[in-house]
Structure formats: C-alpha cells, structure tokens
Design a protein around this motif. Structure first.
Motif, PDB file in Angstrom:
ATOM      1  N   VAL A 245       1.345  -4.172   5.245  1.00 59.46           N
ATOM      2  CA  VAL A 245       2.551  -4.772   4.781  1.00 59.46           C
ATOM      3  C   VAL A 245       3.662  -3.481   4.893  1.00 59.46           C
ATOM      4  CG1 VAL A 245       3.964  -5.600   2.573  1.00 59.46           C
ATOM      5  CG2 VAL A 245       1.540  -6.278   3.152  1.00 59.46           C
ATOM      6  N   MET A 246       3.281  -2.342   4.401  1.00 59.51           N
ATOM      7  CA  MET A 246       4.206  -1.339   4.635  1.00 59.51           C
ATOM      8  C   MET A 246       4.706  -1.161   6.478  1.00 59.51           C
ATOM      9  SD  MET A 246       3.148   1.575   1.881  1.00 59.51           S
ATOM     10  CE  MET A 246       4.530   2.749   2.526  1.00 59.51           C
TER      11      MET A 246
ATOM     12  N   ALA B 297      -5.223 -10.067  -7.006  1.00 60.75           N
ATOM     13  CA  ALA B 297      -4.336 -11.118  -6.699  1.00 60.75           C
ATOM     14  C   ALA B 297      -2.984 -10.440  -7.152  1.00 60.75           C
ATOM     15  CB  ALA B 297      -4.344 -12.197  -7.492  1.00 60.75           C
ATOM     16  N   ILE B 298      -2.897  -9.749  -8.286  1.00 59.58           N
ATOM     17  CA  ILE B 298      -1.510  -9.061  -8.681  1.00 59.58           C
ATOM     18  C   ILE B 298      -1.055  -8.054  -7.759  1.00 59.58           C
ATOM     19  CG2 ILE B 298      -0.338  -7.642 -10.507  1.00 59.58           C
ATOM     20  CD1 ILE B 298      -1.590  -9.451 -12.467  1.00 59.58           C
ATOM     21  N   ALA B 299      -2.069  -7.150  -7.324  1.00 59.93           N
ATOM     22  CA  ALA B 299      -2.140  -6.207  -6.207  1.00 59.93           C
ATOM     23  C   ALA B 299      -1.352  -6.731  -5.183  1.00 59.93           C
ATOM     24  CB  ALA B 299      -3.225  -5.472  -5.952  1.00 59.93           C
ATOM     25  N   LEU B 300      -2.113  -7.815  -4.469  1.00 60.05           N
ATOM     26  CA  LEU B 300      -1.350  -8.530  -3.264  1.00 60.05           C
ATOM     27  C   LEU B 300      -0.107  -9.064  -3.567  1.00 60.05           C
ATOM     28  CD1 LEU B 300      -1.903  -9.543  -0.577  1.00 60.05           C
ATOM     29  CD2 LEU B 300      -2.820 -11.810  -1.548  1.00 60.05           C
ATOM     30  N   ALA B 301       0.193  -9.765  -4.880  1.00 57.48           N
ATOM     31  CA  ALA B 301       1.615 -10.143  -4.856  1.00 57.48           C
ATOM     32  C   ALA B 301       2.689  -8.831  -4.923  1.00 57.48           C
ATOM     33  CB  ALA B 301       1.542 -11.135  -6.306  1.00 57.48           C
ATOM     34  N   ALA B 302       2.163  -7.972  -5.589  1.00 58.11           N
ATOM     35  CA  ALA B 302       2.778  -6.935  -5.782  1.00 58.11           C
ATOM     36  C   ALA B 302       3.161  -6.200  -4.450  1.00 58.11           C
ATOM     37  CB  ALA B 302       2.481  -5.625  -6.737  1.00 58.11           C
ATOM     38  N   SER B 303       2.008  -6.245  -3.270  1.00 57.81           N
ATOM     39  CA  SER B 303       2.488  -5.649  -2.101  1.00 57.81           C
ATOM     40  C   SER B 303       3.428  -6.517  -1.163  1.00 57.81           C
ATOM     41  CB  SER B 303       0.927  -5.638  -1.344  1.00 57.81           C
ATOM     42  OG  SER B 303       0.230  -4.575  -1.931  1.00 57.81           O
TER      43      SER B 303
ATOM     44  N   ALA C 274       0.697  -1.935  -9.803  1.00 54.63           N
ATOM     45  CA  ALA C 274       1.139  -3.139  -9.271  1.00 54.63           C
ATOM     46  C   ALA C 274       2.535  -3.648 -10.102  1.00 54.63           C
ATOM     47  CB  ALA C 274       0.492  -4.100  -8.964  1.00 54.63           C
ATOM     48  N   TRP C 275       2.490  -3.451 -11.254  1.00 49.77           N
ATOM     49  CA  TRP C 275       3.371  -3.907 -12.271  1.00 49.77           C
ATOM     50  C   TRP C 275       4.828  -2.991 -12.064  1.00 49.77           C
ATOM     51  CZ3 TRP C 275       2.945  -8.372 -14.008  1.00 49.77           C
ATOM     52  CH2 TRP C 275       1.570  -9.148 -14.179  1.00 49.77           C
ATOM     53  N   VAL C 276       4.575  -1.674 -11.811  1.00 48.93           N
ATOM     54  CA  VAL C 276       5.766  -0.894 -11.558  1.00 48.93           C
ATOM     55  C   VAL C 276       6.213  -1.253 -10.280  1.00 48.93           C
ATOM     56  CG1 VAL C 276       6.491   1.670 -10.934  1.00 48.93           C
ATOM     57  CG2 VAL C 276       4.631   1.111 -12.694  1.00 48.93           C
TER      58      VAL C 276
END
Length: 222
Positions: free
Chosen positions: A115-116, A3-9, A189-191
């Motif tokens: 997304v990119m 989920a965090i990876a998706l949000a960061a994307s 993802a946090w970065v």
C-alpha cells in the motif's frame, strides 16, 4: 491477517482520495489557498506578456527544480520499498521492536508495504506529470510575442497550464503527508487511524483557514 491492521493500512489511501474530491466541493463555497494562488498565476502570465527579461525563466526554473527534487526522492523511496518487500522476513523482527499493542504478521507487513508502494508510485506519477506541465508552461511563455498585446484567451490558457502543473505537484505533496500515518502504522494501527484524521484536519486548516490563506485572500478577488 489482522482486520484492523488492514483497515489502518488502507485508510490513508482512502482519506487521500476522499480529500481530493471533497476539496473540489469546498472550493466552490470557500476558495482554498491553492485556488487563490491560481488567480496570482494569471497575474504572473499577464505581467510576463509585458516584459522581455529572464525573470520568468528563472522563476520557472526554480519551481521545476523543486518538483524534480521530489520526483527523484520519490523514485529512491520506491526502490527502497521494493527492497524491503523482498526481505520482509528478515526485517520483521526489527520492525516488531517499535510496535506497540499489535503483533503484525509477515502478511500484514507485506500488505502495508505494498500500500505504501502504491502511495509513492502515485506521488511519483504526479511529480513527473507536474514537470511535464511546467515544461509546457515554459514553452508557452517563451513563445509569447512581446511586440503586440497578448489575447486574454492566450494568457488564460498559459495560466491554466501553470495551475494544472501546481495541482499535480500538490497531489504529490499530499501523498507525502499521508505517508506519515503509514509510518505511524508500524507503532500501532490505532495510532495510524488517529494520525490519518489529524492529517486531514491539518490539510483543511492549511488550505482554508491558515494565515497564509487569509493574507493571499486580501489581495485576490474571489
């Protein structure tokens, strides 16, 4: 799927969208560098109505060459992303070597690259629209009648076409800025989330508080 990876994307796309709308609100109180330059575009067209020289054509050609370069580069990036998306299972092991703190699945990588792709397609559309609008600008400047003073409304319309072309170009450039956190996502993802916030701060500083903005404001009524 993380989920965090998706949000960061998705966060850079959301930040880009929100920035574009927030900028219109901020511009009403504090004109941005782009807004101030629009006044100078009016001055440019005003001077163009008074001279018969190749200067305006040369200036327009230089600007269109820069826009064309970005459009061509973006098209190559889109093709590269299509290639990567089709071969992610092969690329995944190599990409995992630069990841810190996260273990991305192939699904995470697929979503992120899509997304990119959306980001760069929007940039490509902005650049091509900018080229078309600058082309309209060149035609209008070429059609000026230098045997008589040009009506203020005509000057204003031509300057607004130029400003719209610049606005489209800036939209494409902003997409490139927000591609930076997209690349940072591969590290963490946090970065990516932190870099997205930093990108917004950088754009705000550049448009509203930079030295260039202060200098242009000295010679532009607002």
């Amino acid at each position: 799927m993380n989920a965090i990876a998706l949000a960061a994307s998705l966060f850079p796309l959301l930040a880009l969208y929100l920035y574009q709308h927030a900028a219109r609100i901020i511009d009403a109180r504090r004109p941005s560098l782009s807004m101030l330059m629009n006044e100078q575009r009016f001055n440019w067209v005003t001077q163009a109505t008074r001279r018969e020289s190749p200067l305006d054509g040369i200036l327009s050609g230089n600007i269109m060459s820069a826009v064309s370069f970005f459009a061509s580069t973006t098209a190559l990036l889109i093709l590269a992303l299509f290639t990567v998306i089709g071969q992610l299972p092969q690329f995944a092991p190599a990409l995992s070597t630069v990841t810190f703190g996260f273990s991305y699945s192939v699904a995470d990588l697929q979503v992120h690259n899509i997304v990119m792709l959306v980001l760069f397609v929007s940039a490509f559309l902005s650049f091509t629209l900018s080229l078309r609008q600058f082309n309209h600008f060149c035609i209008l400047v070429g059609g000026l009648d230098h045997t008589r003073p040009s009506p203020p409304e005509e000057v204003r319309v031509i300057a607004r076409i130029n400003a719209k072309a610049a606005q489209s170009f800036n939209a494409g450039i902003r997409a490139y800025y927000f591609a930076i956190p997209m690349v940072a996502w591969y590290v963490s993802a946090w970065v990516a989330l932190v870099v997205t916030v930093g990108t917004v701060g950088f754009l705000i500083h550049r448009e509203y508080f930079s030295d260039a903005r202060w200098l242009v404001a000295q010679i532009t009524p607002h």
